[in-house]
Design a protein around this motif. Structure first.
Motif, PDB file in Angstrom:
ATOM      1  N   ILE A 255     -25.543 -20.911   7.211  1.00  0.00           N
ATOM      2  CA  ILE A 255     -24.987 -21.375   5.938  1.00  0.00           C
ATOM      3  C   ILE A 255     -23.568 -21.872   6.176  1.00  0.00           C
ATOM      4  CG2 ILE A 255     -24.198 -20.608   3.659  1.00  0.00           C
ATOM      5  CD1 ILE A 255     -26.603 -18.729   3.575  1.00  0.00           C
ATOM      6  N   ASP A 256     -23.213 -22.960   5.488  1.00  0.00           N
ATOM      7  CA  ASP A 256     -21.882 -23.551   5.627  1.00  0.00           C
ATOM      8  C   ASP A 256     -21.392 -23.965   4.244  1.00  0.00           C
ATOM      9  OD1 ASP A 256     -19.742 -24.847   7.413  1.00  0.00           O
ATOM     10  OD2 ASP A 256     -20.379 -26.516   6.151  1.00  0.00           O
ATOM     11  N   TYR A 257     -20.172 -23.557   3.921  1.00  0.00           N
ATOM     12  CA  TYR A 257     -19.559 -23.943   2.648  1.00  0.00           C
ATOM     13  C   TYR A 257     -18.326 -24.814   2.855  1.00  0.00           C
ATOM     14  CZ  TYR A 257     -22.306 -20.255   0.311  1.00  0.00           C
ATOM     15  OH  TYR A 257     -23.318 -19.467  -0.181  1.00  0.00           O
ATOM     16  N   TYR A 258     -18.039 -25.189   4.098  1.00  0.00           N
ATOM     17  CA  TYR A 258     -16.784 -25.879   4.390  1.00  0.00           C
ATOM     18  C   TYR A 258     -16.636 -27.149   3.546  1.00  0.00           C
ATOM     19  CZ  TYR A 258     -13.170 -28.303   7.090  1.00  0.00           C
ATOM     20  OH  TYR A 258     -12.042 -28.976   7.479  1.00  0.00           O
ATOM     21  N   GLU A 259     -17.714 -27.899   3.407  1.00  0.00           N
ATOM     22  CA  GLU A 259     -17.709 -29.067   2.523  1.00  0.00           C
ATOM     23  C   GLU A 259     -18.931 -28.976   1.600  1.00  0.00           C
ATOM     24  OE1 GLU A 259     -17.097 -32.709   4.669  1.00  0.00           O
ATOM     25  OE2 GLU A 259     -14.988 -32.232   4.993  1.00  0.00           O
TER      26      GLU A 259
ATOM     27  N   LEU B 153     -15.569 -21.971  13.663  1.00  0.00           N
ATOM     28  CA  LEU B 153     -15.301 -21.139  12.487  1.00  0.00           C
ATOM     29  C   LEU B 153     -14.286 -21.836  11.585  1.00  0.00           C
ATOM     30  CD1 LEU B 153     -15.059 -17.748  14.404  1.00  0.00           C
ATOM     31  CD2 LEU B 153     -17.047 -18.700  13.206  1.00  0.00           C
ATOM     32  N   ARG B 154     -14.798 -22.458  10.521  1.00  0.00           N
ATOM     33  CA  ARG B 154     -13.930 -23.211   9.607  1.00  0.00           C
ATOM     34  C   ARG B 154     -14.324 -22.974   8.157  1.00  0.00           C
ATOM     35  NH1 ARG B 154     -16.384 -29.357  10.533  1.00  0.00           N
ATOM     36  NH2 ARG B 154     -18.499 -28.864   9.828  1.00  0.00           N
ATOM     37  N   ASP B 155     -15.141 -21.936   7.935  1.00  0.00           N
ATOM     38  CA  ASP B 155     -15.734 -21.716   6.617  1.00  0.00           C
ATOM     39  C   ASP B 155     -15.285 -20.352   6.083  1.00  0.00           C
ATOM     40  OD1 ASP B 155     -17.318 -21.432   4.387  1.00  0.00           O
ATOM     41  OD2 ASP B 155     -19.220 -21.435   5.471  1.00  0.00           O
TER      42      ASP B 155
ATOM     43  N   PRO C 151     -11.870 -20.048  15.760  1.00  0.00           N
ATOM     44  CA  PRO C 151     -11.442 -20.340  14.388  1.00  0.00           C
ATOM     45  C   PRO C 151     -10.614 -21.619  14.327  1.00  0.00           C
ATOM     46  CG  PRO C 151     -10.875 -18.082  15.047  1.00  0.00           C
ATOM     47  CD  PRO C 151     -11.260 -18.823  16.286  1.00  0.00           C
ATOM     48  N   SER C 152     -10.793 -22.368  13.250  1.00  0.00           N
ATOM     49  CA  SER C 152      -9.938 -23.528  12.999  1.00  0.00           C
ATOM     50  C   SER C 152      -8.579 -23.035  12.530  1.00  0.00           C
ATOM     51  CB  SER C 152     -10.562 -24.420  11.931  1.00  0.00           C
ATOM     52  OG  SER C 152      -9.621 -25.363  11.460  1.00  0.00           O
ATOM     53  N   PRO C 153      -7.502 -23.435  13.221  1.00  0.00           N
ATOM     54  CA  PRO C 153      -6.167 -23.001  12.770  1.00  0.00           C
ATOM     55  C   PRO C 153      -5.826 -23.482  11.370  1.00  0.00           C
ATOM     56  CG  PRO C 153      -6.070 -24.009  14.966  1.00  0.00           C
ATOM     57  CD  PRO C 153      -7.439 -24.267  14.425  1.00  0.00           C
ATOM     58  N   ALA C 154      -6.452 -24.590  10.951  1.00  0.00           N
ATOM     59  CA  ALA C 154      -6.174 -25.107   9.610  1.00  0.00           C
ATOM     60  C   ALA C 154      -6.779 -24.225   8.518  1.00  0.00           C
ATOM     61  CB  ALA C 154      -6.722 -26.534   9.486  1.00  0.00           C
ATOM     62  N   ILE C 155      -7.770 -23.394   8.877  1.00  0.00           N
ATOM     63  CA  ILE C 155      -8.450 -22.540   7.901  1.00  0.00           C
ATOM     64  C   ILE C 155      -8.050 -21.081   8.085  1.00  0.00           C
ATOM     65  CG2 ILE C 155     -10.685 -21.823   6.971  1.00  0.00           C
ATOM     66  CD1 ILE C 155     -10.057 -24.800   6.612  1.00  0.00           C
TER      67      ILE C 155
ATOM     68  N   ASP D 123      -6.719 -30.201  13.775  1.00  0.00           N
ATOM     69  CA  ASP D 123      -7.474 -30.093  12.533  1.00  0.00           C
ATOM     70  C   ASP D 123      -6.564 -30.350  11.342  1.00  0.00           C
ATOM     71  OD1 ASP D 123      -9.815 -29.507  13.771  1.00  0.00           O
ATOM     72  OD2 ASP D 123      -9.796 -27.355  13.356  1.00  0.00           O
ATOM     73  N   GLY D 124      -7.064 -31.163  10.413  1.00  0.00           N
ATOM     74  CA  GLY D 124      -6.375 -31.346   9.146  1.00  0.00           C
ATOM     75  C   GLY D 124      -5.228 -32.341   9.147  1.00  0.00           C
ATOM     76  N   LYS D 125      -4.698 -32.687  10.300  1.00  0.00           N
ATOM     77  CA  LYS D 125      -3.553 -33.598  10.355  1.00  0.00           C
ATOM     78  C   LYS D 125      -4.053 -35.036  10.470  1.00  0.00           C
ATOM     79  CE  LYS D 125      -0.511 -30.078  12.289  1.00  0.00           C
ATOM     80  NZ  LYS D 125       0.402 -29.692  13.381  1.00  0.00           N
ATOM     81  N   LEU D 126      -4.586 -35.531   9.359  1.00  0.00           N
ATOM     82  CA  LEU D 126      -5.288 -36.812   9.382  1.00  0.00           C
ATOM     83  C   LEU D 126      -4.347 -37.989   9.598  1.00  0.00           C
ATOM     84  CD1 LEU D 126      -7.837 -36.155   6.502  1.00  0.00           C
ATOM     85  CD2 LEU D 126      -8.163 -35.895   8.958  1.00  0.00           C
TER      86      LEU D 126
END
Length: 358
Positions: free
Chosen positions: A248-252, A178-180, A206-210, A39-42
């Motif tokens: 509900i999602d607030y991630y993006e 879980l990323r939010d 859970p996302s380790p990046a979050i 995650d996150g390492k684009l």
């Protein structure tokens, strides 16, 4: 993948993995590992894609003869387009699972051009929410493909759900990927404000990046518990243990979070949990269409606290009864939908147009 199998397809699987080692088995299939991503390492993920495109001939050889290819995100589309050159002109389906923020705005123009070029050889586009078409495909993307809607429904009829206990306390579940962080904070603040009238149950990976340590994050929050991951065969107990499901999602927020239809909408609905959505989202519109659930407007923590504070056993029974009256096909795919998907991917049937998907 299971949906394709149940529709009569023999599936060969190739993909990147986020675990330290590739899985040995996915739904009875030994996957062809394409490499490790995170995650996150684009930048690292982009390099992995380039490397796999250079190995396209080798991947094609391992796949063997196929009747169709399906790429489940942009990274996989880049690999599949290269592999397809070694397999002949088989149909290629591109599935748009999410609209990543890097595809949006002026900064996303280059990536949209790449997506359009890669998608030029595809036969069709699959989306899981009609709002993906209205908000991104038609006005922004460079994709010019027929579109089919394939929602993230359950594939198995739900097992019997244990009887729910009467509230209060009223239990809200946040389940899935879980990323939010904001949802956790909103739920925690509402639970603290209600001082025992609301319990929050969090389950998933859970996302380790979050979340470096979700246990530590929720430890100071009264009436909030993180109980770790869950298995697909445990959905009845999972959803039977809560009254409401947080859809509900607030991630993006302002983009993909507004447009998606989350898996837990279908899982929760199939198991009788009452969904909670946020005003102005595709999920809220779907709840209105189905005549179920509750939509929060304004400040989410205050709106949730007010909603739960006013809840009575009688009101909850009426809301749960409305969910129970919804035709199960709104939440669960049947055999005909699985066969339709196989037909779409194999090019045997014509997908919907943009207007029909939207």
């Amino acid at each position: 993948m299971t949906m394709l199998q149940r529709g009569g397809a023999e599936v060969a699987l190739a993909g990147f993995h986020r675990t330290a080692t590739p899985p040995a088995d996915v739904a009875g299939v030994a996957p062809i590992p394409l490499g490790h991503t995170a995650d996150g390492k684009l930048a690292a993920r982009a390099m992995s894609v380039v490397g796999r495109r250079m190995s396209a001939a080798r991947i094609a050889a391992r796949l063997g003869p196929v009747d169709a290819l399906m790429a489940r995100n942009l990274e996989q589309l880049a690999v599949a387009a290269a592999v397809r050159r070694h397999l002949g002109r088989v149909p290629l389906t591109y599935e748009l699972l999410d609209i990543h923020r890097l595809l949006l705005g002026r900064k996303g123009e280059l990536l949209r051009r790449v997506e359009g070029a890669l998608g030029a050889g595809a036969s069709q586009l699959l989306v899981s929410s009609p709002d993906f078409v209205a908000a991104y495909v038609d006005p922004l993307s460079r994709l010019d493909l027929p579109v089919a809607l394939v929602e993230n429904k359950l594939l198995d009829p739900p097992a019997a759900t244990p009887p729910r206990t009467d509230g209060p306390p009223w239990r809200v579940g946040l389940f899935g990927a879980l990323r939010d962080r904001r949802s956790v904070e909103v739920l925690g603040a509402a639970a603290a404000a209600l001082d025992g009238a609301l319990d929050v149950v969090i389950r998933g990976r859970p996302s380790p990046a979050i979340f470096a340590d979700l246990d530590a994050t929720v430890a100071p929050m009264p009436h909030v518990a993180f109980a770790g991951p869950y298995r697909p065969d445990g959905l009845a107990a999972l959803y039977g243990g809560v009254h409401f499901i947080w859809c509900i999602d607030y991630y993006e927020a302002g983009a993909n979070s507004e447009w998606l239809l989350p898996n837990r909408l279908y899982e929760g609905g199939a198991h009788g949990a009452v969904p909670i959505a946020r005003a102005g989202t595709a999920t809220a519109a779907r709840l209105a269409d189905l005549g179920i659930g509750h939509v929060l407007d304004g400040d989410p923590q205050r709106a949730l606290a007010a909603f739960v504070a006013a809840m009575t056993p009688e009101r909850y029974a009426a809301m749960a009864a409305a969910v129970a009256r919804v035709d199960r096909t709104a939440f669960v795919s049947d055999a005909a939908e699985c066969r339709r998907l196989v037909g779409l991917v194999a090019g045997a049937t014509i997908p919907t147009t943009h207007a029909e998907a939207a």
